[in-house]
Scaffold this active site. Structure first.
Site, PDB file in Angstrom:
ATOM      1  N   ASP A  90      -8.117  15.788  20.922  1.00  0.00           N
ATOM      2  CA  ASP A  90      -8.092  15.368  22.335  1.00  0.00           C
ATOM      3  C   ASP A  90      -6.671  15.003  22.789  1.00  0.00           C
ATOM      4  OD1 ASP A  90      -9.163  14.852  24.797  1.00  0.00           O
ATOM      5  OD2 ASP A  90     -10.001  12.890  24.273  1.00  0.00           O
ATOM      6  N   ASN A 115     -17.711  20.679  28.100  1.00  0.00           N
ATOM      7  CA  ASN A 115     -16.431  21.173  28.620  1.00  0.00           C
ATOM      8  C   ASN A 115     -16.579  22.298  29.656  1.00  0.00           C
ATOM      9  OD1 ASN A 115     -14.682  20.542  25.513  1.00  0.00           O
ATOM     10  ND2 ASN A 115     -14.629  19.333  27.390  1.00  0.00           N
TER      11      ASN A 115
HETATM   12  C1  IPE Z   1     -13.900  16.011  23.431  1.00  0.00           C
HETATM   13  O1  IPE Z   1     -12.866  15.816  24.326  1.00  0.00           O
HETATM   14  C2  IPE Z   1     -14.111  17.471  23.212  1.00  0.00           C
HETATM   15  C3  IPE Z   1     -13.043  18.182  22.516  1.00  0.00           C
HETATM   16  C4  IPE Z   1     -11.955  17.656  22.030  1.00  0.00           C
HETATM   17  C5  IPE Z   1     -13.248  19.586  22.365  1.00  0.00           C
HETATM   18  P1  IPE Z   1     -13.142  15.609  25.883  1.00  0.00           P
HETATM   19  O2  IPE Z   1     -11.800  15.428  26.503  1.00  0.00           O
HETATM   20  O3  IPE Z   1     -13.991  16.681  26.409  1.00  0.00           O
HETATM   21  O4  IPE Z   1     -13.960  14.249  25.876  1.00  0.00           O
HETATM   22  P2  IPE Z   1     -14.249  13.203  27.034  1.00  0.00           P
HETATM   23  O5  IPE Z   1     -14.728  13.984  28.225  1.00  0.00           O
HETATM   24  O6  IPE Z   1     -12.970  12.504  27.326  1.00  0.00           O
HETATM   25  O7  IPE Z   1     -15.275  12.296  26.460  1.00  0.00           O
HETATM   26  C1  IPE Z   2      -8.783  18.391  24.349  1.00  0.00           C
HETATM   27  O1  IPE Z   2      -7.801  18.050  25.272  1.00  0.00           O
HETATM   28  C2  IPE Z   2      -9.102  19.867  24.382  1.00  0.00           C
HETATM   29  C3  IPE Z   2     -10.419  20.193  24.916  1.00  0.00           C
HETATM   30  C4  IPE Z   2     -11.321  19.342  25.301  1.00  0.00           C
HETATM   31  C5  IPE Z   2     -10.745  21.594  25.031  1.00  0.00           C
HETATM   32  P1  IPE Z   2      -8.169  17.674  26.759  1.00  0.00           P
HETATM   33  O2  IPE Z   2      -8.097  18.901  27.584  1.00  0.00           O
HETATM   34  O3  IPE Z   2      -9.437  16.948  26.835  1.00  0.00           O
HETATM   35  O4  IPE Z   2      -6.947  16.729  27.139  1.00  0.00           O
HETATM   36  P2  IPE Z   2      -7.023  15.423  28.016  1.00  0.00           P
HETATM   37  O5  IPE Z   2      -8.056  14.540  27.421  1.00  0.00           O
HETATM   38  O6  IPE Z   2      -7.380  15.864  29.408  1.00  0.00           O
HETATM   39  O7  IPE Z   2      -5.651  14.849  27.928  1.00  0.00           O
HETATM   40 MG    MG Z   3      -9.915  14.984  26.729  1.00  0.00          MG
END
Ligand code: IPE
Ligand code: IPE
Ligand code: MG
Length: 250
Positions: free
Chosen positions: A32, A80
């Site tokens: 993340d 997602n």
């Molecule tokens: C969790 O991250 C999913 C992945 C890293 C693939 P998210 O960024 O989607 O999680 P939330 O929405 O902050 O809980």
């Molecule tokens: C994790 O990074 C990757 C996926 C969930 C695919 P994020 O895209 O959630 O990055 P932040 O949380 O917005 O910084």
């Molecule tokens: Mg995220």
């Protein structure tokens, strides 16, 4: 250069502190913070995903050299899909590139498998997933599970449905539904996860490995995933080795 030298020396020292006989068998990583990493640098979110994907290869190889047997990396959750179409498309494109990059499989002993619902992914992606699984099937040191369109709740619902079908068909009795019976209906038979690493300053599971995390240890940090280094990984393992895992006992 000097900085690099310093960093690797420091990491060498950290690595030497690791007890090879007390490694977590299975490490889960919630990758993340890619978006925030990019935003801080004035880059599009997709740039963060790109650097994050490259970092997975670095960390996986490092973990494999250390002797970690199983790694599950959360790459795309069932939630997602709520993101703007442009970002979802960019993530799917990146996944395709990642899978087609033969270097993913070269020069290491990592077997690749996938968990999650593949049925809604494009034929192209599913073909590349099959190929990656087939081409790495002979590798034995480490298995990397990539969680794509994965949701822990959905995985459990899916297991319940499969079990109900077996009961309906008279293949098993209700009394046969045990922990093992449920566990064996999950997406892939993977051992329970010993350590879950979540960077980026969030303190939640976000639907990751719900069943398998019943007794996991957690390691959180504020580092965004693209900045997460081998040294951070080493530190997480060292912290894990200082935990007292009781599993309900004394
Ligand atoms: C969790 O991250 C999913 C992945 C890293 C693939 P998210 O960024 O989607 O999680 P939330 O929405 O902050 O809980
Ligand atoms: C994790 O990074 C990757 C996926 C969930 C695919 P994020 O895209 O959630 O990055 P932040 O949380 O917005 O910084
Ligand atoms: Mg995220």
């Amino acid at each position: 250069m000097i900085f690099h030298l310093f960093k690797s020396k420091k990491n060498e020292k950290l690595i030497s502190e690791i007890d090879k006989n007390n490694l977590p068998n299975h490490v889960g990583i919630i990758m993340d913070g890619n978006g925030r990493w990019a935003k801080k640098r004035g880059l599009p979110r997709s740039a963060g995903h790109r650097v994050g994907a490259a970092n997975l290869k670095t960390i996986t190889e490092f973990a494999s050299d250390m002797g970690i047997r199983y790694i599950t990396a959360y790459a795309f959750s069932t939630e997602n899909w709520k993101r703007p179409k442009e970002e979802v498309d960019a993530l799917m494109e990146l996944l395709l590139e990642y899978l087609r990059d033969k270097k993913l499989l070269e020069g290491n002993q990592v077997r690749v498998k996938f968990i999650g619902d593949r049925s809604v992914l494009t034929d192209e992606i599913r073909r590349e997933m099959d190929t990656a699984e087939e081409e790495s099937a002979h590798r034995t040191r480490t298995t990397l599970y990539l969680a794509i369109n994965y949701g822990g709740q959905q995985e459990i619902v899916n297991a319940v449905k499969n079990i109900a079908k077996k009961v309906e068909a008279g293949q098993i009795n209700i009394d046969d539904i045990s922990l093992d019976a449920v566990g064996s209906e999950l997406y892939t038979e993977i051992p329970d996860v010993d350590l879950i690493i979540r960077p980026s300053g969030e303190y939640r599971l976000s639907n990751f490995l719900l069943w398998q995390s019943a007794y996991s240890e957690f390691w959180f940090s504020n580092i965004n995933w693209p900045d997460f280094t081998k040294e951070d990984f080493t530190q997480a393992i060292l912290d894990y080795q200082n935990r007292n895992r009781r599993f309900g006992g004394v």
